[in-house]
Design a protein around this motif. Structure first.
Motif, PDB file in Angstrom:
ATOM      1  N   THR D 212      78.016  13.459  41.054  1.00  0.00           N
ATOM      2  CA  THR D 212      78.916  14.211  41.941  1.00  0.00           C
ATOM      3  C   THR D 212      79.356  15.549  41.326  1.00  0.00           C
ATOM      4  O   THR D 212      79.204  16.600  41.977  1.00  0.00           O
ATOM      5  CB  THR D 212      80.155  13.343  42.290  1.00  0.00           C
ATOM      6  N   PRO D 213      79.899  15.574  40.107  1.00  0.00           N
ATOM      7  CA  PRO D 213      80.348  16.867  39.574  1.00  0.00           C
ATOM      8  C   PRO D 213      79.197  17.851  39.362  1.00  0.00           C
ATOM      9  O   PRO D 213      79.404  19.063  39.434  1.00  0.00           O
ATOM     10  CB  PRO D 213      81.011  16.488  38.243  1.00  0.00           C
ATOM     11  N   GLU D 214      78.012  17.339  39.096  1.00  0.00           N
ATOM     12  CA  GLU D 214      76.861  18.228  38.921  1.00  0.00           C
ATOM     13  C   GLU D 214      76.527  18.938  40.243  1.00  0.00           C
ATOM     14  O   GLU D 214      76.298  20.154  40.272  1.00  0.00           O
ATOM     15  CB  GLU D 214      75.664  17.412  38.417  1.00  0.00           C
ATOM     16  N   ILE D 215      76.532  18.175  41.319  1.00  0.00           N
ATOM     17  CA  ILE D 215      76.273  18.790  42.631  1.00  0.00           C
ATOM     18  C   ILE D 215      77.387  19.777  42.959  1.00  0.00           C
ATOM     19  O   ILE D 215      77.137  20.895  43.426  1.00  0.00           O
ATOM     20  CB  ILE D 215      76.184  17.701  43.729  1.00  0.00           C
ATOM     21  N   GLU D 216      78.612  19.373  42.710  1.00  0.00           N
ATOM     22  CA  GLU D 216      79.746  20.253  43.031  1.00  0.00           C
ATOM     23  C   GLU D 216      79.707  21.555  42.234  1.00  0.00           C
ATOM     24  O   GLU D 216      80.007  22.625  42.759  1.00  0.00           O
ATOM     25  CB  GLU D 216      81.070  19.514  42.773  1.00  0.00           C
ATOM     26  N   GLU D 217      79.331  21.467  40.957  1.00  0.00           N
ATOM     27  CA  GLU D 217      79.287  22.684  40.152  1.00  0.00           C
ATOM     28  C   GLU D 217      78.273  23.678  40.712  1.00  0.00           C
ATOM     29  O   GLU D 217      78.553  24.875  40.839  1.00  0.00           O
ATOM     30  CB  GLU D 217      78.947  22.339  38.697  1.00  0.00           C
ATOM     31  N   GLN D 218      77.118  23.172  41.058  1.00  0.00           N
ATOM     32  CA  GLN D 218      76.082  24.070  41.579  1.00  0.00           C
ATOM     33  C   GLN D 218      76.455  24.612  42.958  1.00  0.00           C
ATOM     34  O   GLN D 218      76.222  25.786  43.258  1.00  0.00           O
ATOM     35  CB  GLN D 218      74.725  23.357  41.623  1.00  0.00           C
ATOM     36  N   LEU D 219      77.047  23.763  43.792  1.00  0.00           N
ATOM     37  CA  LEU D 219      77.455  24.256  45.112  1.00  0.00           C
ATOM     38  C   LEU D 219      78.600  25.256  44.993  1.00  0.00           C
ATOM     39  O   LEU D 219      78.694  26.208  45.780  1.00  0.00           O
ATOM     40  CB  LEU D 219      77.866  23.091  46.027  1.00  0.00           C
ATOM     41  N   SER D 220      79.451  25.047  44.026  1.00  0.00           N
ATOM     42  CA  SER D 220      80.555  26.000  43.812  1.00  0.00           C
ATOM     43  C   SER D 220      80.002  27.368  43.417  1.00  0.00           C
ATOM     44  O   SER D 220      80.464  28.404  43.910  1.00  0.00           O
ATOM     45  CB  SER D 220      81.482  25.473  42.705  1.00  0.00           C
ATOM     46  N   LEU D 221      78.991  27.357  42.555  1.00  0.00           N
ATOM     47  CA  LEU D 221      78.366  28.623  42.178  1.00  0.00           C
ATOM     48  C   LEU D 221      77.746  29.292  43.394  1.00  0.00           C
ATOM     49  O   LEU D 221      77.851  30.504  43.581  1.00  0.00           O
ATOM     50  CB  LEU D 221      77.287  28.377  41.110  1.00  0.00           C
ATOM     51  N   VAL D 227      84.124  23.802  45.157  1.00  0.00           N
ATOM     52  CA  VAL D 227      83.692  22.946  46.261  1.00  0.00           C
ATOM     53  C   VAL D 227      83.868  21.484  45.861  1.00  0.00           C
ATOM     54  O   VAL D 227      83.523  21.096  44.746  1.00  0.00           O
ATOM     55  CB  VAL D 227      82.204  23.221  46.593  1.00  0.00           C
ATOM     56  N   THR D 228      84.410  20.704  46.765  1.00  0.00           N
ATOM     57  CA  THR D 228      84.518  19.256  46.558  1.00  0.00           C
ATOM     58  C   THR D 228      83.775  18.561  47.684  1.00  0.00           C
ATOM     59  O   THR D 228      83.985  18.885  48.855  1.00  0.00           O
ATOM     60  CB  THR D 228      85.992  18.809  46.565  1.00  0.00           C
ATOM     61  N   ILE D 229      82.925  17.612  47.321  1.00  0.00           N
ATOM     62  CA  ILE D 229      82.107  16.937  48.337  1.00  0.00           C
ATOM     63  C   ILE D 229      82.266  15.428  48.236  1.00  0.00           C
ATOM     64  O   ILE D 229      82.755  14.892  47.243  1.00  0.00           O
ATOM     65  CB  ILE D 229      80.612  17.279  48.144  1.00  0.00           C
TER      66      ILE D 229
END
Lengths: 346, 346, 346, 346
Positions: D212-221, D227-229
């Protein structure tokens, strides 16, 4: 002894009706109807039935069947039951329709999503949506039951308590559902061949699946206002089982115990709904062959959402088992008669 | 009410015993024994049992169990039952052993093939080989039943009539058997991981599988002379089911009708053996979840051989179902009580 | 650049030909023939090919194809290739026929087992049976290759060394074969639906399968005398793979080392046949997606038999891969060009 | 010739690295590292490799390996690579870490979600997140690559264009992901036994999965703001494959053509991302064994949401294939060298 007739007995739901009813002492199957296999031995179509059934398949004469049956199950394609419904049938036998013909109260919605003309809309209002967990009383006196769809049963029972109690915004509900392949029926299609389904998963009917309005209608009734949801079904390489993973935005901050109490309020007296222990995710294998729906939930404080999950056997609680549950209620029998089935594992 | 205890209740055969017994009104399970899960809730090990069982797992104290049970099922590793057997146990409860400990009359053969010392060989002669189709009378009065192995049950019932009637040369018998993966047990081994088994088939234990002497002993009894066979088991990517394909050289020219008459002679009054119609090959799915063995044969005049086939659920007729069939006989109940199960399809 | 045309490109074997050839730089596919999908994009029929193929499917005009191709692969139903064969085709392109039309030298045997009239028997003698491990030299100069059947390839390579060397009595050979479901083709049939095949195993074509005379012809050539065998295929719930378990009676007492030396003699220089280590049973997953056949054996002194085993991917070494191996030989390329594929696991 | 070493070569991702690299002429594997199988033949652990690899497994001495390799792949448990990282290693060999050790820039987030102490946080900033479709330029000059997780790769590539272009509200994104069982690794656990996984589907790690945090970090960039998903993975009974079904609320009304143009803008020059045709849902089988991600979308005007879908082989684009894609970039080779693999079907 209840005399039961099955129209569409050679499909997977029809076969499951036969399997479950043949193990009862208080029901006799008088009619194995099948358009495709008329005059063939039923046990040559479903060879698991060898030694249990010696009858041949009959044609689709619903009126003749009504003379010989106390209850008629129609596990037939959309439109079929509606095309044969009339007062002569209903005056002689109770009808439990496993197709979608009488599930949706607004005939225009039905005709739009199913792309079919409804031949007997005059019976739609009379028909009772046969989800015992919410309509038990109405089912008792019904002549005509609209047996719920497989996805709607599992979807609705998973999210119903939180929608009903106003804990989540119903218009944020997203239902991501996964089904075994028996849900696709027994028709010979390339897409359903072993090698096409095995080792693969895909979504289908994205945004346009026919079970969407059925779920929305029931959730709207629960919410007391119109509800629109996202619903995406997937095909999974397994024979049986539906898993629902549903998402909804919480309208207030809640604890595990509060949400658990709500699920318990609705289901602790329901024999067929098992609310699992904390952090135990429902799994289709744990309900296979039974009429149970296993449900659970997980609060995600990071996103202010709750994940609601349900697992069920699509051919039992999603079709034949629920139909028999309805029959039990209509005939004044204990609701779980013939349905106290321990799921088969592995 | 029969009180039953299960040792090894958390293995697949133990779980199947529980599943089948829990659906009966005339049996109560008093003991869920499990070395690995003592004090854990049984329904947390087999989550299909949620709502059916509230008990925790007990240890493996067979004497204490004998005080509380009329019948003890041991679904335990080889050597375990033999190590706990004594007069105190047998005087209080009947024992149905699902392991191999008492199946083979010659203890030297057992010790050689199983590579284990037998701790209580003095009970081997008393133990009755629990294959009701041939030993029904002896089972009635037995205190100790050696419940047959899964492969031996399916293999023996497939070839027995033709060996017994002298139609085939028993020393030409080659048994090529295929089993679902539940036969490999619930132990955590890399070889039994999903990804290792799925999409693959292999032979194993070629020429050295422990079920070989058990099959040979029973066939020798049927033939009235020593019999040596080839037996090759295979692992198949499915949960349940055993299929046997057996080959034997005919000792005389025969017609389909003659061979069919022999199978019928032995099985037409056997509830659990279904002799299929001509040219219908047994298929494991048609018996899944039931106590049936489906058998059939094909004469091959080109090679002067007959192909004998059998299909069965390894956990039911190959383990738990047959054990319950034995229990029914021992307690004077109808042999198929609680076992009139329609196979589940699909 | 070799120009290749595929007739029957939309079946599973045709698709595998395309998959393997598309990964080569020295072959260009000029024709994707398909009776059922003419004018449809090939990549819409096999969506794995998206981005690799932009062509649409062509009709079955073999003469037109011969103008545009150096080699024609026919992965078509029995009788099709024979019905279109003529001098005009063979004078322009080499033909590798994946059907059975030219495999059996005695046209009467072909017509009896396949129940079909052979339209061009005059080419049967010219056609070379395309099993490179025994016919490499003849393949080099051939115009027309009869690509072996899947079961025959795996069966023959498993037992060939011991028959050829006279170690076993060829008339005692019993071949029990198991195949994944892609062997049943891509036609829409109820019997091949996911739910009918999954979680089940059965024998089929017992005593009458069409690959029997093909195996017998090749074994007869190896033995130098007529050979009659028992052959039983089974359908296994997996996409790919054939496993052969074969039994033969030893004509003399042998050691492991002696038999191993014989297998090595025939196969140590064969790239595509891997003789496994002692006691390692071949497993279909270990060869999936590759052109390998893994073989091994086990001597059973108790029965004086040897168990011979082989595993193979039915679509590669059993069809498309072997066809390409033949093409390589015919065009003077290294035999394993484009075929040095590491099997995919898991 | 690139010399490559693999740490963790006996896991599924390690085996896939070996499978893909062994088919190349320009790469040589110099080290098969494995804690559990030191000194055992690698081809006895992965028997598909017989005839390709004669080496035995080595221990986990990363510095010794760095002397012998140009590139080191670490397909090892979380924390392992970080515990061995130092300047001596990085000065001699490029490192591509398939674990999560260097994926997340905020070490506190890593330590919280993985519940592990990071031993070499000083290398986190230097490490490049190895998703070539967004970080190609940075990868070229990197010494240390954090190879993305399987779920993050498929999730991110499915939703990235619409987040980047501001078409959807990134905080409404819900990702419902489904994975084959090889994602669970090759460790011997009861939960991953064939009979526990087969014929079942379940969610796991609901709300707490480490990806989850890996996806969020990339989506935030991509979004340019935090971004929280919601992210929910599921275990599916198949060996390989990840399917992502993602939901997002549209920020404005859009047509199919507009959204299609956005996907094309980002992916039409990307070899490994295939944007499918309208209404074609991605399916894992269509990418099996290849480095492709198939993506598509469906606008749902009823709910004002868009459903974004992606399918990928978790062991290839989700692990080994992407690592090799990174290696190709780092060594100045064509990005798809050795990766022009046609997916295997069926």
């Amino acid at each position: 002894m209840i005399k039961a007739g099955i129209m569409g007995a050679t499909g997977y739901a029809g076969g499951e009706l036969a399997r479950l009813l043949l193990q009862r002492d208080d029901v006799e199957i008088t009619w194995y109807g099948s358009k495709s296999y008329v005059d063939q031995k039923y046990a040559s179509v479903f060879k698991n039935m060898v030694q249990f059934v010696d009858d041949a398949c009959m044609d689709d004469n619903m009126e003749a069947l009504a003379e010989q049956a106390d209850v008629i199950f129609t596990a037939t394609p959309q439109g079929f039951c509606a095309s044969l419904m009339n007062e002569a049938v209903l005056s002689k036998a109770k009808v439990i329709d496993l197709s979608a013909d009488y599930r949706i109260k607004d005939v225009a919605v039905y005709e739009k999503w199913y792309n079919i003309e409804h031949k007997t809309p005059e019976y739609i209002q009379e028909a009772v949506y046969g989800l015992p967990e919410i309509n038990r009383e109405k089912i008792k006196g019904a002549r005509l039951i609209a047996n719920p769809g497989c996805y709607p049963t599992c979807s609705f029972l998973s999210v119903y308590p939180l929608v009903k109690e106003g804990l989540i915004d119903p218009n944020t509900v997203i239902i991501d559902a996964k089904s075994g392949t028996s849900g696709a029926g027994r028709g010979a299609k390339v897409d359903n061949l072993y090698c096409e389904v095995n080792e693969s998963i895909k979504a289908y009917g994205v945004g346009v699946h026919r079970h969407t309005p059925e779920i929305e209608e029931q959730l709207s009734l629960a919410a007391g206002k119109p509800v629109t949801i996202s619903f995406t079904p997937h095909l999974v390489p397994m024979n049986r089982g539906i898993l629902v993973t549903a998402y909804g935005t919480l309208l207030k901050s809640v604890t595990y115990e509060e949400v658990k109490a709500i699920y318990d309020k609705y289901y602790e007296n329901e024999y067929f709904v098992r609310v699992l222990s904390r952090d135990e995710a429902p799994q289709t294998k744990w309900v296979e062959g039974s009429n149970f729906v296993d449900v659970n939930f997980k609060i995600d404080p990071r996103t202010n959402r709750v994940v609601m999950m349900g697992a069920m056997d699509n051919l039992v609680k999603g079709a034949a088992g629920q139909a028999i549950q309805n029959m039990n209620i209509m005939f004044g029998l204990p609701e779980n008669q013939g349905l106290k089935l321990v799921p088969m594992f592995p």
